[in-house]
Design an enzyme around this catalytic site. Structure first.
Site, PDB file in Angstrom:
ATOM      1  N   GLU A  47       0.852  -1.197   0.000  1.00  0.00           N
ATOM      2  CA  GLU A  47       0.000   0.000   0.000  1.00  0.00           C
ATOM      3  C   GLU A  47       0.882   1.239   0.000  1.00  0.00           C
ATOM      4  O   GLU A  47       1.624   1.487   0.948  1.00  0.00           O
ATOM      5  CB  GLU A  47      -0.904   0.007   1.237  1.00  0.00           C
ATOM      6  N   ARG A  51       0.275  10.412   0.218  1.00  0.00           N
ATOM      7  CA  ARG A  51       0.542  11.494   1.165  1.00  0.00           C
ATOM      8  C   ARG A  51       1.799  12.250   0.829  1.00  0.00           C
ATOM      9  O   ARG A  51       2.194  13.147   1.565  1.00  0.00           O
ATOM     10  CB  ARG A  51       0.729  10.918   2.577  1.00  0.00           C
ATOM     11  N   LYS A 134     -11.108  -2.277   6.479  1.00  0.00           N
ATOM     12  CA  LYS A 134      -9.898  -1.952   7.243  1.00  0.00           C
ATOM     13  C   LYS A 134     -10.355  -1.410   8.604  1.00  0.00           C
ATOM     14  O   LYS A 134     -11.202  -0.510   8.650  1.00  0.00           O
ATOM     15  CB  LYS A 134      -9.119  -0.896   6.466  1.00  0.00           C
TER      16      LYS A 134
HETATM   17  C1  3PG Z   1      -0.853   5.028   8.577  1.00  0.00           C
HETATM   18  O1  3PG Z   1      -1.711   5.752   9.024  1.00  0.00           O
HETATM   19  O2  3PG Z   1       0.182   5.426   8.039  1.00  0.00           O
HETATM   20  C2  3PG Z   1      -1.094   3.570   8.636  1.00  0.00           C
HETATM   21  O3  3PG Z   1      -2.198   3.298   9.390  1.00  0.00           O
HETATM   22  C3  3PG Z   1       0.104   2.852   9.170  1.00  0.00           C
HETATM   23  O4  3PG Z   1       0.168   3.043  10.515  1.00  0.00           O
HETATM   24  P1  3PG Z   1       1.482   2.589  11.312  1.00  0.00           P
HETATM   25  O5  3PG Z   1       2.572   3.540  10.883  1.00  0.00           O
HETATM   26  O6  3PG Z   1       1.083   2.773  12.739  1.00  0.00           O
HETATM   27  O7  3PG Z   1       1.771   1.168  10.936  1.00  0.00           O
END
Ligand code: 3PG
Length: 213
Positions: A47, A51, A134
């Protein structure tokens, strides 16, 4: 694409490995090496969060890596969905769900893993036909005990919990009957990515790929 078909495809993505790496790519030049290391380590579903300015370019680069399934995360708008699809994403992930976003994914044939955090959000998505969701943000919402409790009356919904998960607590989630896989960024820490330490990332991927579910 119907929500039911989208859920079938989302389930196939989730079945590929116990962990879906959540990637924030700062430089598209890192994308190919990173994807190769993760796929080689046994984590084919990736994924890429929308961003960073180079996220779409990173998706295009990663989509060329054999054996991988590259998705776009942080989908918020119709434009995000169209851009992700054009870049070569084969699935989408969103932190929550709006009707407009669901409409856009269905219209663009992009299977979506829609985010939900409460029973009502899960039920609303289920009513529309989404049986694979999710759970986000997982730890902040009560973690594995909360997801287990949400699942008791709603066993037909399966989840990919994400947010605050690491090698330390991932088994708490993977042992639940309503969890297909977990999302997390810990398999691609920014210091290793910035250093181009693909062997180090492959080792983290291998550890994650060997987790039991
Ligand atoms: C995010 O918001 O980047 C994802 O949910 C991943 O979260 P994490 O960095 O806590 O694994």
């Amino acid at each position: 694409m119907t929500p039911e078909h989208a859920s079938e495809l989302a389930r196939k993505i989730c079945d590929l490995a116990p962990v879906v790496p959540v990637l924030v790519i700062k430089d598209a030049a890192q994308a190919e090496g990173l994807a190769r290391a993760l796929v080689k380590g046994g984590l084919p579903a990736l994924e890429v969060t929308l961003r960073t300015p180079c996220a779409l370019e990173a998706i295009s680069e990663m989509a060329k890596v054999a054996g991988g399934a590259v998705g776009a995360g942080t989908l918020l708008t119709t434009q995000d969905v169209e851009n992700a699809k054009k870049a070569g994403a084969t699935f989408g992930v969103s932190p929550g769900a709006t009707d407009r976003l669901l409409d856009a994914c269905e219209a663009n044939d992009l299977p979506l893993l829609p985010g939900a955090a409460t029973s009502s959000e899960v039920m609303r998505l289920l009513e529309r036909g989404y049986t694979v969701q999710k759970f986000f943000p997982a730890e902040a919402n009560g973690g594995a005990p909360a997801l287990k409790a949400i699942g008791a009356p709603l066993p037909q919904v399966k989840f990919c919990p994400t947010g605050g998960i690491s090698i330390k607590n991932v088994n708490d989630y993977l042992s639940l009957s309503n969890v297909l896989c977990c999302g997390g960024s810990w398999v691609a820490p920014s210091d290793l990515v910035d250093a181009g330490d693909w062997d180090g990332i492959e080792a983290l991927a291998r550890e994650a790929a060997a987790l039991k579910r």
